[in-house]
Design a protein around this motif. Structure first.
Motif, PDB file in Angstrom:
ATOM      1  N   LEU A 137     -24.299   8.141  -2.774  1.00  0.00           N
ATOM      2  CA  LEU A 137     -25.133   9.126  -1.893  1.00  0.00           C
ATOM      3  C   LEU A 137     -25.685  10.258  -2.348  1.00  0.00           C
ATOM      4  N   SER A 138     -27.224  10.568  -1.941  1.00  0.00           N
ATOM      5  CA  SER A 138     -28.004  11.797  -2.560  1.00  0.00           C
ATOM      6  C   SER A 138     -27.519  12.922  -1.686  1.00  0.00           C
ATOM      7  N   LEU A 139     -26.866  14.408  -2.098  1.00  0.00           N
ATOM      8  CA  LEU A 139     -27.181  15.622  -1.896  1.00  0.00           C
ATOM      9  C   LEU A 139     -27.979  15.975  -2.217  1.00  0.00           C
ATOM     10  N   ARG A 140     -27.867  17.494  -1.151  1.00  0.00           N
ATOM     11  CA  ARG A 140     -28.452  18.518  -0.834  1.00  0.00           C
ATOM     12  C   ARG A 140     -29.028  19.055  -2.195  1.00  0.00           C
ATOM     13  N   ASP A 141     -28.026  19.229  -2.748  1.00  0.00           N
ATOM     14  CA  ASP A 141     -27.794  20.198  -4.648  1.00  0.00           C
ATOM     15  C   ASP A 141     -28.636  19.454  -5.313  1.00  0.00           C
ATOM     16  N   GLY A 142     -29.424  18.020  -5.342  1.00  0.00           N
ATOM     17  CA  GLY A 142     -29.783  16.930  -6.178  1.00  0.00           C
ATOM     18  C   GLY A 142     -29.302  16.356  -6.776  1.00  0.00           C
ATOM     19  N   SER A 143     -28.164  16.066  -7.230  1.00  0.00           N
ATOM     20  CA  SER A 143     -26.762  15.228  -7.544  1.00  0.00           C
ATOM     21  C   SER A 143     -26.633  14.556  -6.412  1.00  0.00           C
ATOM     22  N   THR A 144     -25.475  12.850  -7.121  1.00  0.00           N
ATOM     23  CA  THR A 144     -25.607  11.844  -6.456  1.00  0.00           C
ATOM     24  C   THR A 144     -23.897  11.510  -6.801  1.00  0.00           C
ATOM     25  N   ARG A 145     -23.379  10.868  -5.541  1.00  0.00           N
ATOM     26  CA  ARG A 145     -22.285  10.604  -5.413  1.00  0.00           C
ATOM     27  C   ARG A 145     -21.699   9.007  -5.045  1.00  0.00           C
ATOM     28  N   LEU A 146     -21.461   8.222  -6.645  1.00  0.00           N
ATOM     29  CA  LEU A 146     -20.708   7.043  -6.178  1.00  0.00           C
ATOM     30  C   LEU A 146     -19.258   6.548  -5.031  1.00  0.00           C
ATOM     31  N   VAL A 147     -19.911   5.914  -4.040  1.00  0.00           N
ATOM     32  CA  VAL A 147     -19.448   5.644  -3.356  1.00  0.00           C
ATOM     33  C   VAL A 147     -18.938   4.114  -3.193  1.00  0.00           C
ATOM     34  N   ASN A 148     -17.420   3.994  -3.010  1.00  0.00           N
ATOM     35  CA  ASN A 148     -17.232   2.659  -2.774  1.00  0.00           C
ATOM     36  C   ASN A 148     -15.867   2.281  -2.019  1.00  0.00           C
ATOM     37  N   VAL A 149     -16.405   1.002  -0.942  1.00  0.00           N
ATOM     38  CA  VAL A 149     -15.547   1.104  -0.332  1.00  0.00           C
ATOM     39  C   VAL A 149     -15.102  -0.281  -0.287  1.00  0.00           C
ATOM     40  N   ASP A 150     -14.102  -0.761  -1.042  1.00  0.00           N
ATOM     41  CA  ASP A 150     -13.768  -1.810  -1.733  1.00  0.00           C
ATOM     42  C   ASP A 150     -12.573  -2.081  -1.059  1.00  0.00           C
ATOM     43  N   ARG A 151     -12.599  -2.604   0.400  1.00  0.00           N
ATOM     44  CA  ARG A 151     -11.526  -3.339   1.420  1.00  0.00           C
ATOM     45  C   ARG A 151     -12.772  -4.246   2.434  1.00  0.00           C
ATOM     46  N   PRO A 152     -11.422  -5.326   3.155  1.00  0.00           N
ATOM     47  CA  PRO A 152     -11.965  -5.331   4.153  1.00  0.00           C
ATOM     48  C   PRO A 152     -12.973  -4.341   4.664  1.00  0.00           C
ATOM     49  N   LEU A 153     -14.298  -4.252   5.373  1.00  0.00           N
ATOM     50  CA  LEU A 153     -14.464  -3.388   6.181  1.00  0.00           C
ATOM     51  C   LEU A 153     -15.749  -3.925   8.158  1.00  0.00           C
ATOM     52  N   LEU A 154     -16.765  -4.782   6.725  1.00  0.00           N
ATOM     53  CA  LEU A 154     -17.883  -5.869   8.063  1.00  0.00           C
ATOM     54  C   LEU A 154     -17.465  -6.649   7.660  1.00  0.00           C
ATOM     55  N   ARG A 155     -18.245  -7.140   8.433  1.00  0.00           N
ATOM     56  CA  ARG A 155     -18.145  -9.170   8.740  1.00  0.00           C
ATOM     57  C   ARG A 155     -19.189  -9.047   9.693  1.00  0.00           C
TER      58      ARG A 155
END
Length: 434
Positions: A137-155
């Motif tokens: 995710l790219s944030l308004r302050d110019g930084s980035t944040r990693l995200v990982n939903v490592d569980r069944p979410l989509l199919r």
């Protein structure tokens, strides 16, 4: 072939590969995971905005992370500015389904996510599979944040056989209509996905100004077979080589007799042609070559001298002979699982291997006590390619294409020999040590 020398790595390397694959559902996570390993080995991260005469002038290990790419190198004590480089090249990206800019959609009471196909996946392998979602995710302050939903979410649900009696004869998937995954029921609300991921990442939804997101298989890597001699997992193309290259660089940096500057260059966007600021076709590696030499007091002449004697091993997976489709392979070149690394050759320069590069890598395998296999395509089937020819042409350096043979390349889940990852890492460590 010398057989008295034992490989430097063992099956524990493959155990660690499984952990690395789990930690790296995206190129951004892969680069971050490599950086953690380099930090633990005493390497120092340098900023591309800094003066390298201050940050990267002396001996020691350093690395740069840019997006989903990481380049690391180790300068031995007493290295001259024109000391040649020994490079292991790999890539961090894999074919998958990536989230579109306006992700929230749905139909017939199902909530779905709009995805675009990245690279050349085996599309059927993504059907009826539990998928997570990850990225940055790219944030308004110019930084980035990693995200990982490592569980069944989509199919991505497949159409039932009762509604398509020809599915077992000729499955045909419309890339726009048939591959949009479901993730719930109800009315579609714009912003749902990003709001959910912002919460997962611990940031405010209003602070998210951009994103780079993709799906991934959440099934863990595993050993299989009666004797557990096989290894299955997602993204082995090409996290297997990225992991082996990082282990090889760390091992080479501990050697007291280095005659070269060993380098790991793990690029993004290989699956789509490498033409990006973090791809092998971009300027990243060349700038690091140049700035490393200049930081050690060299000049442009020293840069050119160093590159003239540099050798690169472009490490990417290749094809093991398939027991059900042996006719698709060259009849006299049948790479086998657990038979050691493959040396890939194509006279039309889809691979960069020539006799000089072949000799350099074969010598490294011999020193490591690792068997070497050869791969060449069947003349009737077009050959794939790698970062090897791009690297050779862009920098004018001797390059050899190598890797590990596997089955189901570009599937959501690929299959390799359980011993081949550590055999490759052992060969690459000797190659980097030179």
């Amino acid at each position: 072939m010398t057989t008295q020398q034992r490989p430097a790595f063992d099956r524990g390397h493959t155990d660690d590969l499984a952990a690395f694959v789990r930690s790296a559902p995206t190129p951004y996570h892969a680069a971050a995971s490599v950086a953690e390993r380099l930090d633990a080995a005493g390497f120092t991260r340098v900023d591309e905005n800094e003066r390298w005469a201050d940050a990267a002038s002396g001996p020691g290990g350093r690395y740069v992370v840019r997006g989903g790419a990481v380049v690391a190198w180790y300068v031995p004590e007493g290295a001259a500015p024109h000391t040649p480089f020994r490079v292991v090249g790999a890539h961090t990206d894999s074919p998958n389904l990536r989230v579109k800019p306006q992700p929230d959609l749905g139909a017939q009471g199902w909530r779905q996510i709009a995805v675009e196909i990245y690279g050349g996946p085996l599309l059927n392998s993504w059907l009826d599979r539990d998928l997570g979602i990850a990225g940055r995710l790219s944030l308004r302050d110019g930084s980035t944040r990693l995200v990982n939903v490592d569980r069944p979410l989509l199919r991505v649900p497949q159409l039932a056989i009762h509604l398509d009696r020809s599915a077992n004869d000729s499955l045909s998937l419309d890339r726009q209509r048939h591959l949009q995954p479901v993730w719930g029921l109800g009315e579609v609300t714009e912003g749902d996905l990003i709001g959910f991921l912002a919460e997962e990442a611990g940031v405010a939804e209003a602070d998210v100004a951009g994103f780079d997101l993709m799906t991934h298989d959440v099934q863990e890597p595993s050993y299989l077979g009666r004797d557990r001699e096989l290894f299955a997992g997602p993204r082995l193309d090409n996290l297997l080589s990225t992991h082996a290259g990082a282990a090889a660089l760390i091992a080479a940096a501990a050697r007291p007799d280095l005659a070269h500057v060993p380098v790991l260059a793990a690029f993004d966007h290989e699956e789509t042609g490498s033409q990006s600021d973090t791809g092998a076709g971009g300027p990243l590696l060349g700038r690091i070559f140049e700035r490393s030499v200049l930081a050690r007091g060299g000049d442009q002449e020293d840069v050119l001298r160093a590159l003239a004697a540099t050798v690169c091993a472009s490490s990417d997976v290749g094809h093991a002979v398939h027991p059900n489709y042996a006719e698709r392979h060259d009849p006299s070149h049948h790479p086998r699982a657990n038979g050691g690394p493959i040396l890939k050759t194509n006279v039309n320069q889809r691979y960069a291997t020539d006799g000089v590069g072949r000799a350099a890598f074969a010598a490294a395998c011999e020193r490591a006590g690792v068997p070497l296999q050869h791969f060449v395509s069947n003349n009737t089937i077009p050959c794939g390619t790698t970062i090897g020819p791009i690297t050779a042409a862009r920098y004018g350096i001797t390059t050899v294409d190598v890797g590990v043979p596997l089955l189901s390349m570009h599937s959501a889940r690929e299959l390799a020999g359980a011993d081949d990852p550590h055999l490759l890492a052992s060969a690459l460590a000797e190659f980097l040590a030179g």
